[in-house]
Design a protein around this motif. Structure first.
Motif, PDB file in Angstrom:
ATOM      1  N   ASP A 201       0.823  -1.215   0.000  1.00  0.00           N
ATOM      2  CA  ASP A 201       0.000   0.000   0.000  1.00  0.00           C
ATOM      3  C   ASP A 201       0.858   1.266   0.000  1.00  0.00           C
ATOM      4  OD1 ASP A 201      -2.653  -1.131   0.012  1.00  0.00           O
ATOM      5  OD2 ASP A 201      -2.277  -1.746   2.084  1.00  0.00           O
TER       6      ASP A 201
ATOM      7  N   THR B  25      -4.167  -3.080  -0.663  1.00  0.00           N
ATOM      8  CA  THR B  25      -5.344  -3.543   0.068  1.00  0.00           C
ATOM      9  C   THR B  25      -6.271  -2.391   0.427  1.00  0.00           C
ATOM     10  OG1 THR B  25      -4.140  -3.366   2.167  1.00  0.00           O
ATOM     11  CG2 THR B  25      -4.081  -5.492   1.033  1.00  0.00           C
ATOM     12  N   GLN B  26      -5.769  -1.174   0.369  1.00  0.00           N
ATOM     13  CA  GLN B  26      -6.585  -0.002   0.669  1.00  0.00           C
ATOM     14  C   GLN B  26      -7.172   0.553  -0.631  1.00  0.00           C
ATOM     15  OE1 GLN B  26      -4.211   2.864   2.772  1.00  0.00           O
ATOM     16  NE2 GLN B  26      -3.510   1.383   4.306  1.00  0.00           N
TER      17      GLN B  26
END
Length: 281
Positions: free
Chosen positions: A143, A223-224
């Protein structure tokens, strides 16, 4: 004497025109779909002329996003731009420096080093995806923009391209630079880089599009939702569940995703073509 073959010329132009239609029609369809509301697209009777919803769809996609995209398209385009520019610039820097070292510096196993670099062409990202992901995760670069860019900046193709170009440069230029008292860095900066601008431009266009279109790598390490790229965003907008896909926003996002690569190709077309086809430097 130029032989006049009107039938062959006609068939060549006809084939070219058919190829253009096949390539351009889906793009035209996406542009038209981005100007209608969801109901018009879903009912299957969408006209092939522009609608009246473009002023609604484009601002909504850019600044608010769709139901299934938790981030606006403007943010996703920013992430893709950082990734594409980072990969393109990083690949050029590493490639030009490594090619310069291989061609102009004498050291043991110089050719072996080049062939080791060249062999990595047989190892695409998909083959080395797990160890690369493991290293990035262990270094805490998930990320992050560094994690998006750094693992993809090495380029055997760029090294080969610059090496072949440097080998066409006359040795007299190197000797003249030595007579003028220029060191290796000055010769590189004042002589090689100016001569390499068309090659750099060609490689920049190729690598920018390569970075912009990346899907698998950013899908793994982001993942964000705030770090997702526009290619991932398009995929998430097209749902496979019972939820209704906002096709007008998906098509608008697809059109916006095409704009930066097209602009790069258009504005750098002359240098891009020259860098690929010019043989005498």
């Amino acid at each position: 004497m130029v032989e006049n073959r009107p039938f062959r010329d006609f068939m060549a132009y006809l084939t070219l025109a058919l190829g253009i239609v096949i390539v351009v029609f889906p793009v035209y369809l996406a542009i038209m779909a981005s100007t209608f509301d969801a109901a018009t697209i879903i009912n299957g009777n969408m006209p092939l002329l522009p609608g009246d919803q473009a002023a609604v769809n484009y601002p909504r996609a850019l600044f608010y996003g769709g139901v299934h995209a938790r981030e606006p398209v403007g943010m996703m385009m920013f992430n893709s731009m950082i990734m594409a520019l980072g990969i393109a610039i990083g690949k050029i820097l590493i490639s030009v420096l490594s090619a310069y070292a291989v061609v102009y510096f004498k050291f043991p196993f110089r050719k072996t080093a080049f062939w080791v670099i060249f062999i990595t062409l047989m190892l695409p990202v998909e083959v080395r995806i797990y160890p690369t992901y493991k290293i990035v995760a262990d270094l805490g670069m998930l990320d992050t923009y560094t994690g998006l860019v750094l693992p993809l900046i090495a380029s055997a193709t760029g090294t080969l391209l610059f090496r072949q170009f440097f080998m066409t440069i006359p040795d007299e230029l190197l000797e003249a630079s030595k007579i003028d008292g220029a060191g290796p860095f000055r010769f590189f900066k004042d002589t090689l880089l100016p001569l390499s601008m068309t090659t750099i431009a060609a490689l920049f266009v190729i690598q920018f599009i390569y970075g912009w279109n990346q899907y698998l790598w950013p899908l793994l390490i982001t993942t964000q939702s705030s770090m997702q790229t526009i290619v991932i965003g398009i995929k998430k907008m097209i749902t496979t569940t019972d939820a209704l896909t906002e096709w007008q926003i998906a098509m608008t996002t697809a059109v916006l995703a095409m704009v930066p690569p097209v602009l790069v190709v258009v504005f750098m077309q002359r240098l891009f073509v020259k860098g690929l086809v010019e043989t005498e430097k």
